[in-house]
Design a protein around this motif. Structure first.
Motif, PDB file in Angstrom:
ATOM      1  N   PHE A 336       0.812  -1.214   0.000  1.00 51.43           N
ATOM      2  CA  PHE A 336       0.000   0.000   0.000  1.00 51.43           C
ATOM      3  C   PHE A 336       0.852   1.273   0.000  1.00 51.43           C
ATOM      4  CE2 PHE A 336       0.090  -1.667   4.436  1.00 51.43           C
ATOM      5  CZ  PHE A 336       0.873  -0.682   5.023  1.00 51.43           C
ATOM      6  N   LEU A 337       2.175   1.130   0.097  1.00 49.56           N
ATOM      7  CA  LEU A 337       3.056   2.297   0.085  1.00 49.56           C
ATOM      8  C   LEU A 337       3.408   2.743  -1.337  1.00 49.56           C
ATOM      9  CD1 LEU A 337       5.552   1.363   2.957  1.00 49.56           C
ATOM     10  CD2 LEU A 337       3.689   3.025   3.039  1.00 49.56           C
ATOM     11  N   LEU A 338       3.596   1.781  -2.235  1.00 42.78           N
ATOM     12  CA  LEU A 338       4.071   2.104  -3.581  1.00 42.78           C
ATOM     13  C   LEU A 338       3.147   3.066  -4.335  1.00 42.78           C
ATOM     14  CD1 LEU A 338       6.519   1.462  -5.339  1.00 42.78           C
ATOM     15  CD2 LEU A 338       5.211  -0.376  -6.393  1.00 42.78           C
ATOM     16  N   PRO A 339       1.807   2.922  -4.261  1.00 42.92           N
ATOM     17  CA  PRO A 339       0.970   3.907  -4.955  1.00 42.92           C
ATOM     18  C   PRO A 339       1.222   5.341  -4.489  1.00 42.92           C
ATOM     19  CG  PRO A 339      -0.333   1.980  -4.363  1.00 42.92           C
ATOM     20  CD  PRO A 339       1.000   1.826  -3.686  1.00 42.92           C
ATOM     21  N   ILE A 340       1.542   5.517  -3.211  1.00 47.83           N
ATOM     22  CA  ILE A 340       1.837   6.864  -2.699  1.00 47.83           C
ATOM     23  C   ILE A 340       3.124   7.381  -3.311  1.00 47.83           C
ATOM     24  CG2 ILE A 340       2.179   8.264  -0.636  1.00 47.83           C
ATOM     25  CD1 ILE A 340       0.746   6.096   0.967  1.00 47.83           C
ATOM     26  N   TRP A 341       4.163   6.525  -3.350  1.00 49.52           N
ATOM     27  CA  TRP A 341       5.443   6.943  -3.955  1.00 49.52           C
ATOM     28  C   TRP A 341       5.229   7.287  -5.429  1.00 49.52           C
ATOM     29  CZ3 TRP A 341       6.019   7.047   0.670  1.00 49.52           C
ATOM     30  CH2 TRP A 341       6.381   6.035   1.547  1.00 49.52           C
ATOM     31  N   SER A 342       4.350   6.548  -6.091  1.00 51.46           N
ATOM     32  CA  SER A 342       4.091   6.791  -7.509  1.00 51.46           C
ATOM     33  C   SER A 342       3.488   8.167  -7.736  1.00 51.46           C
ATOM     34  CB  SER A 342       3.158   5.706  -8.055  1.00 51.46           C
ATOM     35  OG  SER A 342       2.999   5.839  -9.453  1.00 51.46           O
ATOM     36  N   TYR A 408      -5.531  10.854  -2.187  1.00 55.63           N
ATOM     37  CA  TYR A 408      -6.567  10.137  -2.935  1.00 55.63           C
ATOM     38  C   TYR A 408      -6.342   8.622  -2.925  1.00 55.63           C
ATOM     39  CZ  TYR A 408      -9.879   8.767  -6.496  1.00 55.63           C
ATOM     40  OH  TYR A 408     -10.916   8.159  -7.155  1.00 55.63           O
ATOM     41  N   VAL A 409      -5.109   8.180  -3.175  1.00 54.12           N
ATOM     42  CA  VAL A 409      -4.878   6.728  -3.245  1.00 54.12           C
ATOM     43  C   VAL A 409      -5.023   6.074  -1.881  1.00 54.12           C
ATOM     44  CG1 VAL A 409      -3.449   6.832  -5.320  1.00 54.12           C
ATOM     45  CG2 VAL A 409      -2.351   7.003  -3.084  1.00 54.12           C
ATOM     46  N   VAL A 410      -4.749   6.817  -0.798  1.00 49.59           N
ATOM     47  CA  VAL A 410      -4.982   6.271   0.542  1.00 49.59           C
ATOM     48  C   VAL A 410      -6.479   6.215   0.825  1.00 49.59           C
ATOM     49  CG1 VAL A 410      -4.691   6.709   3.011  1.00 49.59           C
ATOM     50  CG2 VAL A 410      -2.741   6.938   1.479  1.00 49.59           C
ATOM     51  N   LEU A 411      -7.178   7.268   0.433  1.00 53.68           N
ATOM     52  CA  LEU A 411      -8.619   7.338   0.661  1.00 53.68           C
ATOM     53  C   LEU A 411      -9.364   6.223  -0.070  1.00 53.68           C
ATOM     54  CD1 LEU A 411     -10.629   9.228   2.154  1.00 53.68           C
ATOM     55  CD2 LEU A 411     -10.941  10.427  -0.027  1.00 53.68           C
ATOM     56  N   THR A 412      -8.874   5.852  -1.245  1.00 54.70           N
ATOM     57  CA  THR A 412      -9.540   4.820  -2.058  1.00 54.70           C
ATOM     58  C   THR A 412      -8.872   3.451  -1.939  1.00 54.70           C
ATOM     59  OG1 THR A 412      -8.237   5.573  -3.971  1.00 54.70           O
ATOM     60  CG2 THR A 412     -10.451   6.471  -3.727  1.00 54.70           C
ATOM     61  N   HIS A 413      -7.867   3.342  -1.047  1.00 60.20           N
ATOM     62  CA  HIS A 413      -7.214   2.063  -0.729  1.00 60.20           C
ATOM     63  C   HIS A 413      -6.589   1.407  -1.970  1.00 60.20           C
ATOM     64  CE1 HIS A 413      -9.065   2.391   3.201  1.00 60.20           C
ATOM     65  NE2 HIS A 413     -10.255   2.490   2.636  1.00 60.20           N
ATOM     66  N   VAL A 414      -5.872   2.181  -2.742  1.00 54.83           N
ATOM     67  CA  VAL A 414      -5.168   1.639  -3.909  1.00 54.83           C
ATOM     68  C   VAL A 414      -3.947   0.857  -3.422  1.00 54.83           C
ATOM     69  CG1 VAL A 414      -3.950   2.178  -6.053  1.00 54.83           C
ATOM     70  CG2 VAL A 414      -5.929   3.537  -5.367  1.00 54.83           C
ATOM     71  N   SER A 436     -11.563  -1.582 -10.205  1.00 54.06           N
ATOM     72  CA  SER A 436     -11.728  -0.419  -9.328  1.00 54.06           C
ATOM     73  C   SER A 436     -10.375   0.080  -8.832  1.00 54.06           C
ATOM     74  CB  SER A 436     -12.624  -0.789  -8.140  1.00 54.06           C
ATOM     75  OG  SER A 436     -12.702   0.275  -7.214  1.00 54.06           O
ATOM     76  N   ASN A 437      -9.494  -0.847  -8.465  1.00 57.45           N
ATOM     77  CA  ASN A 437      -8.144  -0.490  -8.008  1.00 57.45           C
ATOM     78  C   ASN A 437      -7.396   0.274  -9.094  1.00 57.45           C
ATOM     79  OD1 ASN A 437      -6.119  -0.844  -5.813  1.00 57.45           O
ATOM     80  ND2 ASN A 437      -4.992  -1.964  -7.388  1.00 57.45           N
ATOM     81  N   LEU A 438      -7.525  -0.201 -10.340  1.00 63.48           N
ATOM     82  CA  LEU A 438      -6.856   0.449 -11.473  1.00 63.48           C
ATOM     83  C   LEU A 438      -7.417   1.847 -11.722  1.00 63.48           C
ATOM     84  CD1 LEU A 438      -5.066   0.527 -14.001  1.00 63.48           C
ATOM     85  CD2 LEU A 438      -6.872  -0.708 -15.216  1.00 63.48           C
ATOM     86  N   MET A 439      -8.735   1.982 -11.733  1.00 63.97           N
ATOM     87  CA  MET A 439      -9.348   3.273 -12.024  1.00 63.97           C
ATOM     88  C   MET A 439      -8.988   4.314 -10.975  1.00 63.97           C
ATOM     89  SD  MET A 439     -10.650   2.998 -14.900  1.00 63.97           S
ATOM     90  CE  MET A 439     -11.298   4.673 -14.886  1.00 63.97           C
ATOM     91  N   HIS A 440      -9.005   3.909  -9.703  1.00 65.22           N
ATOM     92  CA  HIS A 440      -8.631   4.855  -8.648  1.00 65.22           C
ATOM     93  C   HIS A 440      -7.156   5.242  -8.757  1.00 65.22           C
ATOM     94  CE1 HIS A 440     -12.403   5.081  -6.618  1.00 65.22           C
ATOM     95  NE2 HIS A 440     -12.461   3.790  -6.326  1.00 65.22           N
ATOM     96  N   TYR A 441      -6.331   4.297  -9.179  1.00 66.64           N
ATOM     97  CA  TYR A 441      -4.909   4.623  -9.368  1.00 66.64           C
ATOM     98  C   TYR A 441      -4.745   5.662 -10.469  1.00 66.64           C
ATOM     99  CZ  TYR A 441       0.008   4.124 -10.621  1.00 66.64           C
ATOM    100  OH  TYR A 441       1.322   4.390 -10.900  1.00 66.64           O
ATOM    101  N   LEU A 442      -5.440   5.478 -11.588  1.00 71.81           N
ATOM    102  CA  LEU A 442      -5.343   6.417 -12.710  1.00 71.81           C
ATOM    103  C   LEU A 442      -5.892   7.791 -12.324  1.00 71.81           C
ATOM    104  CD1 LEU A 442      -6.407   4.100 -15.674  1.00 71.81           C
ATOM    105  CD2 LEU A 442      -4.101   4.844 -15.064  1.00 71.81           C
TER     106      LEU A 442
END
Length: 466
Positions: A336-342, A408-414, A436-442
């Motif tokens: 769950f850390l990598l989406p934040i770094w991204s 946003y990515v934390v709020l949507t649990h990406v 859903s995970n993909l769409m929230h990431y984008l």
């Protein structure tokens, strides 16, 4: 441009660069990462930094942790590195390579540098495996091939190989860094991942076998996918090996030292280091999970905003160990850390694009587009060190974009199912975990990019003429 021309260009570049570094005789050691050449110099005052910055293809220079670093960008850095090696680079006469220049570093910085040196060489294998895992996930989602087909089975073998032997790779790299025999380090990694040991990921539905040692029952649990056990084991292995080399006659060292090292560290690793390391790893991952869950959007804002600052210090490579432990922990199993770094990396690229539209400096314009695109692919050093930090305000704009994207990515649990990839390539390790995970990431990427771009435009002031 063909390969021969590229080699000639790299060779010519190396010939121009060496005198500006104070000559070959000023270079004690040289390494490189994805985008940078790193020089351990005898006397950094001999470096002509202004001259280096004016060379075509240089994205920036800086000095950190006793290393003078030159940012070239991905691809070209390997060619220039080889071209410099071909000049028959040798240590300064009269100075032993074992006696590098004394650089004062606090223990934490020294620890971070050590971890960075261990993990950087194995990142390409992790990135390749992550992309393959993403490809497999996309094939399954879009049903491009039957799950049990020969193609899928082959791809699964290719993608999982690096993770299966990860402790072996880390053992090899760690032994080199700690001064031990890399092959023995790899063997220690093999011991900790032996097929006779139960993979910790299967603890939920399988019970490990036990062996009795001195009246104590020891579970036969492996350490596949973990980091801390192999790092500690190889550290003590290297210290023991160096101590034995001072005691064992040279005529016996080939036979006696490997035997003593493997049998002693093998026992210590399985009986003491391994169980203690699992406890440490669980504590570390549980702490990050607690911060992630209890901190909520504040954690995303803080991590997303500060990550680029962590990259500046060089400590970001130490986070790979945390991400590996998150994936290895059966109770968590996702990153769950990598989406934040991204989000932070994409924001750096967006700030670089804003610089392109605002600056009148032709040199900055020339490097803005390729370095920004590099950041969108997950490599941020060219745009960050080459432009954003130098101009400062774009760096702040990028931090703002990373913070809002992180929220946003934390709020949507990406989450992701691997590590090593950020930016656009990270889609490959986000998509397999659901649409859903993909769409929230984008959407998070869009928020990060737009916010950083606008923030940089707002913060921009008339630049000074060079």
């Amino acid at each position: 441009m063909n390969i021969q021309d590229e080699r000639k260009e790299a060779k010519d570049f190396a010939q121009e660069l060496l005198p500006l570094l104070g000559g070959k005789e000023n270079i004690m050691n040289m390494t490189h990462c994805t985008t940078r050449l790193r020089f351990e110099l005898l006397d950094e005052s001999k470096v002509n930094k202004v001259g280096i910055d004016k060379l075509n293809g240089i994205h920036g220079t800086f000095s950190r942790m006793g290393l003078f670093q030159i940012i070239l960008g991905p691809g070209i850095v390997n060619k220039v590195y080889r071209a410099i090696l071909e000049t028959k680079l040798t240590p300064v006469s009269g100075i032993s390579p074992a006696e590098p220049p004394k650089v004062r570093m606090n223990p934490f910085i020294r620890f971070a540098r050590t971890l960075s040196n261990i993990f950087v060489p194995i990142i390409p294998a992790i990135v390749a495996s992550g992309l393959l895992m993403g490809l497999i996930g996309m094939i399954k989602v879009f049903q491009w091939a039957p799950p049990e087909s020969s193609l899928m089975r082959m791809l699964d073998i290719f993608s999982s190989a690096a993770f299966i032997i990860l402790p072996i790779l880390i053992g090899f790299s760690a032994a080199k860094e700690f001064g031990g025999n890399p092959i023995l380090g790899a063997v220690i990694g093999g011991i900790l991942t032996h097929p006779s040991l139960l993979n910790p990921a299967k603890l939920g539905y399988k019970v490990p076998e036990y062996i009795e040692i001195l009246g104590v029952d020891i579970p036969l649990i492996g350490y596949q996918g973990t980091v801390i056990p192999i790092l500690l084991s190889v550290f003590f292995m290297s210290k023991l090996e160096m101590r034995l080399r001072k005691m064992v006659p040279s005529s016996l060292d080939l036979f006696l030292i490997p035997f003593l090292v493997i049998i002693s560290i093998g026992f210590i690793s399985l009986l003491i280091i391994g169980p203690i390391s699992l406890f440490i790893g669980d504590m570390m991952t549980n702490m990050f999970e607690l911060i992630y869950k209890s901190g909520g959007v504040f954690a995303g804002f803080l991590f997303g905003g500060l990550y680029s600052l962590i990259v500046v210090t060089g400590l970001h490579h130490t986070l790979h160990a945390v991400e590996m432990e998150l994936l290895a922990n059966p109770k968590i199993g996702v990153n769950f850390l990598l989406p934040i770094w991204s989000m932070a990396n994409m924001a750096q690229g967006a700030a670089g694009l804003a610089v392109f539209f605002k600056t009148k400096n032709e040199r900055l314009k020339k490097i803005a587009i390729p370095s920004s695109f590099s950041a969108f692919l997950g490599i941020i050093e060219p745009v960050m060190f080459g432009m954003n930090i130098r101009l400062f305000r774009p760096f702040i704009g990028a931090a703002i974009g990373g913070a809002f994207g992180g929220v946003y990515v934390v709020l949507t649990h990406v989450v992701a199912n691997s590590y090593g990839l950020t930016g656009i390539p990270m889609i490959a390790i986000v998509a397999p975990l659901g649409f859903s995970n993909l769409m929230h990431y984008l959407i998070g990427l869009g928020i990060s990019v737009i916010t950083a771009f606008i923030a940089t435009l707002i913060l921009w002031v008339k630049e000074e003429t060079e």
